[in-house]
Design an enzyme around this catalytic site. Structure first.
Site, PDB file in Angstrom:
ATOM      1  N   SER A 159      -5.654  46.675  90.306  1.00 41.52           N
ATOM      2  CA  SER A 159      -7.106  47.204  90.807  1.00 41.52           C
ATOM      3  C   SER A 159      -8.056  46.132  90.437  1.00 41.52           C
ATOM      4  O   SER A 159      -9.124  46.221  90.931  1.00 41.52           O
ATOM      5  CB  SER A 159      -7.501  48.412  90.160  1.00 41.52           C
ATOM      6  N   ASP A 402     -16.384  52.079  82.272  1.00 41.22           N
ATOM      7  CA  ASP A 402     -15.464  51.017  82.772  1.00 41.22           C
ATOM      8  C   ASP A 402     -15.713  49.704  82.415  1.00 41.22           C
ATOM      9  O   ASP A 402     -16.839  48.962  82.972  1.00 41.22           O
ATOM     10  CB  ASP A 402     -15.327  51.182  84.315  1.00 41.22           C
ATOM     11  N   HIS A 405     -13.415  46.481  85.064  1.00 37.20           N
ATOM     12  CA  HIS A 405     -13.716  46.156  86.548  1.00 37.20           C
ATOM     13  C   HIS A 405     -15.170  45.511  86.545  1.00 37.20           C
ATOM     14  O   HIS A 405     -15.735  45.596  85.515  1.00 37.20           O
ATOM     15  CB  HIS A 405     -13.533  47.454  87.272  1.00 37.20           C
TER      16      HIS A 405
END
Ligand SMILES: *[C@@H]1O[C@H](CO)[C@@H](O)[C@H](O)[C@H]1NC(C)=O
Ligand SMILES: *[C@@H]1O[C@H](CO)[C@@H](O)[C@H](O)[C@H]1NC(C)=O
Ligand SMILES: *[C@@H]1O[C@H](CO)[C@@H](O)[C@H](O)[C@H]1NC(C)=O
Ligand SMILES: *[C@@H]1O[C@H](CO)[C@@H](O)[C@H](O)[C@H]1NC(C)=O
Ligand SMILES: *[C@@H]1O[C@H](CO)[C@@H](O)[C@H](O)[C@H]1NC(C)=O
Length: 424
Positions: A159, A402, A405
């Site tokens: 991802s 997070d 990312h």
């Protein structure tokens, strides 16, 4: 590092894994791995955070100083200095900011749309990467699409690879709205097409690049994988013929207990503690997975003049905890070079990746295949301010930040600034 790993029992990680699958589909499944890797939460990073305290005055004066060099940038914008090391440099203030916003790019997923989820500081967008020896030209979608006319570019990885594809999609969609031409059931494989330029942009999802099968324990998935280090994952490999540019990357899924196989024989494991199985180390597993991947690409008979970039390790930036112990990343400005730690696991993994791409490059020369590194690790180690942190669509996962990312727009856009100079 191993100590940290043990603190997080497989049961917790597994629960987290399920949680994601059930409750946050739109977040995309690749995310799972990243949360799992948070377990490791590199101590080395913490050290350099404490070494650096941003000084706002320094920044204000810097901004003015840097103004003239922007003019130089425009003049030079189409000349790439082949001798220049693009990946060694620093982040400098940039008044222009991003080429796109969350209004002008409708494809930003909720997991990266930090503005929409309450991120108030926008300073982190106003920096650009300045290589020490030259200028990195600003991304120009028209030049890019013209260069890649009729070509197919595929991001192959997890991802974070997807994150870069999403950034590129935003940058390019400022020039032309792409058509969404393919999406599999789980939205792991996706294809976009830019009709005026016959340019195809794809993402091919894989956890390990090589074959990995999750172990079933008592009838349920365990979060532990059997990795066949000598066999590529056929799901991406089958789609390789026809691709002109492949950008491969991987790392975060390796940060967990995995068993390693070669020729179907168990040869060792990673993050394990078993008397009869050797822990061969994370570096070994990653090295062999890339070696096998690049070897496969080099041997691909149906591939023609394929250019492969290996995007090096993308660091996470948890502070004051790990993903499941309230770790956060709410800094609002980059680190300077002074705070850079090149002694940790991240830099070690990056170096392994660079060595493997160099090995493939030498072998590929004879066959007309090109291999290069998209060596983003150093630049990204300096950007603890670029992650969503708590600003993402975390429904069902409140409290989890997070720090893996990257926000869109954000520093990950620089990875795409590198593409033209590296590929042309
Ligand atoms: C874009 O970000 C702003 C905050 O910067 C937010 O208020 C807005 O809702 C976001 N818009 C979209 C379409 O996501
Ligand atoms: C599997 O189930 C058995 C019986 O319910 C239990 O004794 C054993 O500990 C379980 N194994 C694992 C790895 O959870
Ligand atoms: C290693 O030992 C464990 C028990 O401690 C056993 O379950 C496993 O099968 C053994 N593995 C190998 C490769 O011998
Ligand atoms: C981490 O904790 C220290 C000390 O408690 C604090 O000064 C710092 O702001 C915290 N960092 C973040 C990102 O919350
Ligand atoms: C960072 O966020 C945490 C909560 O997620 C908060 O406790 C902390 O004070 C924040 N730190 C800063 C420097 O804003």
């Amino acid at each position: 590092m191993r100590m940290k790993m043990k603190m997080n029992s497989p049961a917790i990680t597994l629960e987290f894994f399920r949680h994601l699958l059930k409750k946050d589909r739109c977040m995309n499944t690749g995310k799972l791995g990243f949360f799992l890797l948070w377990l490791l939460c590199f101590t080395s990073i913490f050290i350099f955070f404490f070494l650096y305290s941003p000084n706002p005055f320094f920044r204000a004066t810097r901004r003015q100083e840097e103004q003239p060099s922007q003019n130089v940038l425009i003049v030079k914008s189409n000349k790439y200095d082949e001798q220049c090391d693009l990946f060694t440099g620093r982040w400098i203030p940039d008044l222009q900011g991003s080429l796109y916003t969350n209004w002008s790019c409708p494809t930003i997923p909720d997991s990266k749309n930090c503005g929409k989820y309450g991120r108030k500081d926008s300073d982190f967008v106003y920096w650009r990467w300045k290589p020490d020896q030259c200028e990195l030209p600003r991304f120009d979608p028209k030049t890019f699409l013209t260069f890649f006319r009729g070509k197919k570019l595929a991001f192959i990885g997890d991802s974070v690879a997807r994150n870069q594809m999403e950034s590129l999609l935003c940058l390019l969609s400022q020039e032309e709205t792409p058509t969404d031409t393919y999406k599999d059931v789980e939205d792991r494989f996706r294809t976009w097409y830019f009709p005026s330029y016959s340019f195809t942009l794809m993402v091919l999802w894989t956890k390990f690049l090589v074959m990995g099968e999750e172990r079933m324990i008592n009838g349920s998935l365990s979060g532990v994988f059997d990795l066949h280090l000598d066999k590529v994952d056929g799901k991406w490999a089958d789609k390789l013929p026809g691709v002109d540019y492949a950008i491969v990357s991987e790392a975060h899924w390796f940060f967990r207990k995995n068993y390693l196989y070669e020729g179907d024989m168990l040869i060792g494991c990673v993050f394990c503690n078993e008397p009869n199985v050797t822990d061969l180390g994370l570096g070994f597993a990653i090295r062999m997975a890339f070696r096998t991947t690049l070897k496969f690409i080099n041997a691909c008979k149906e591939c023609r003049n394929l250019v492969t970039l290996l995007r090096t390790f993308s660091p996470s930036h948890f502070e004051n905890g790990t993903w499941n112990t309230g770790g956060n990343c709410n800094r609002t400005s980059p680190l300077s070079e002074v705070g850079l730690n090149l002694g940790g696991t991240e830099w070690e993994l990056r170096t392994i990746q660079v060595e493997e791409v160099e090995r493939a490059r030498k072998k590929g020369e004879k066959r007309g295949n090109k291999f290069k590194a998209l060596d983003v690790t150093r630049a990204m180690l300096m950007r603890p301010d670029g992650h969503p942190g708590s600003h993402w669509n975390n429904k069902g996962m409140e409290g989890y930040n997070d720090c893996v990312h990257w926000c869109l727009p954000g520093p990950i856009d620089a990875w795409n600034d590198f593409l033209m100079p590296v590929l042309s």
